[in-house]
Design a protein around this motif. Structure first.
Motif, PDB file in Angstrom:
ATOM      1  N   ARG A 170       0.827  -1.214   0.000  1.00 44.81           N
ATOM      2  CA  ARG A 170       0.000   0.000   0.000  1.00 44.81           C
ATOM      3  C   ARG A 170       0.861   1.265   0.000  1.00 44.81           C
ATOM      4  NH1 ARG A 170      -5.462  -0.508   1.223  1.00 44.81           N
ATOM      5  NH2 ARG A 170      -6.043  -2.665   1.613  1.00 44.81           N
ATOM      6  N   ALA A 174       0.887   3.941  -2.953  1.00 44.19           N
ATOM      7  CA  ALA A 174       0.555   5.330  -2.663  1.00 44.19           C
ATOM      8  C   ALA A 174       1.648   6.281  -3.152  1.00 44.19           C
ATOM      9  CB  ALA A 174       0.326   5.521  -1.166  1.00 44.19           C
ATOM     10  N   ASP A 190      -5.504   9.781  -7.785  1.00 43.28           N
ATOM     11  CA  ASP A 190      -6.883   9.364  -8.053  1.00 43.28           C
ATOM     12  C   ASP A 190      -7.036   7.851  -8.176  1.00 43.28           C
ATOM     13  OD1 ASP A 190      -7.609  11.991  -8.033  1.00 43.28           O
ATOM     14  OD2 ASP A 190      -7.503  12.232 -10.221  1.00 43.28           O
ATOM     15  N   PRO A 231      -7.230   4.948  -4.243  1.00 42.64           N
ATOM     16  CA  PRO A 231      -8.371   4.337  -3.541  1.00 42.64           C
ATOM     17  C   PRO A 231      -8.928   3.100  -4.255  1.00 42.64           C
ATOM     18  CG  PRO A 231      -8.629   6.710  -3.587  1.00 42.64           C
ATOM     19  CD  PRO A 231      -7.474   6.383  -4.482  1.00 42.64           C
ATOM     20  N   THR A 236      -6.159   0.173  -4.011  1.00 37.72           N
ATOM     21  CA  THR A 236      -6.023  -0.385  -2.667  1.00 37.72           C
ATOM     22  C   THR A 236      -7.311  -1.059  -2.196  1.00 37.72           C
ATOM     23  OG1 THR A 236      -6.490   1.760  -1.652  1.00 37.72           O
ATOM     24  CG2 THR A 236      -4.162   1.169  -1.980  1.00 37.72           C
ATOM     25  N   GLY A 237      -8.461  -0.591  -2.685  1.00 40.02           N
ATOM     26  CA  GLY A 237      -9.720  -1.281  -2.375  1.00 40.02           C
ATOM     27  C   GLY A 237      -9.746  -2.677  -2.986  1.00 40.02           C
ATOM     28  N   TRP A 286      -7.382  -4.935  -1.096  1.00 40.45           N
ATOM     29  CA  TRP A 286      -7.963  -5.424   0.159  1.00 40.45           C
ATOM     30  C   TRP A 286      -8.771  -6.695  -0.077  1.00 40.45           C
ATOM     31  CZ3 TRP A 286      -7.352  -5.627   4.993  1.00 40.45           C
ATOM     32  CH2 TRP A 286      -8.390  -5.897   5.868  1.00 40.45           C
TER      33      TRP A 286
END
Length: 123
Positions: free
Chosen positions: A53, A57, A63, A66, A69-70, A73
């Motif tokens: 992550r 990042a 943009d 998110p 990384t979603g 997960w």
């Protein structure tokens, strides 16, 4: 992992099952090893997730972070749960199943055409 699993065991099989897990922890080296391996894999998985992550990042456009990384997960949880199920299933029966205080031996499957235990079919 034992502490986290205790709540699951209690919910599935009751306080007696959770106590049996505690007893097994103190008496069975194999059980302790099983819990420690699961704990190590989950911990390493989450540590690797954190490192990835940070790298994402730092390298991706803001943009995109998110979304990526979603999705990450979902993948990390899927892999960890998959390992957990496969590793736990590879043991001789489920630890939760073995912890059931009211467990009874499962009947053995008879071969097709075998006579019943009392020796005469149809009685």
């Amino acid at each position: 992992m034992l502490v986290a699993a205790r709540a699951v065991v209690t919910a599935k099989v009751g306080a007696a099952g959770a106590q049996e897990w505690e007893d097994r922890w103190h008496a069975e080296a194999g059980f302790r090893r099983h819990i420690r391996v699961l704990t190590a894999v989950w911990g390493a998985g989450f540590a690797l997730d954190a490192v990835v992550r940070v790298v994402l990042a730092q390298t991706l456009p803001i943009d995109a972070v998110p979304l990526v990384t979603g999705l990450q997960w979902v993948v990390v949880l899927g892999v960890l749960f998959g390992f957990h199920v496969l590793y736990s299933g590879s043991r001789a029966g489920s630890a939760v199943e073995r912890a059931r205080p009211d467990r009874r031996p499962r009947p053995r499957a008879r071969h097709r055409g075998a006579l019943p235990a009392h020796g005469v079919a149809g009685r």
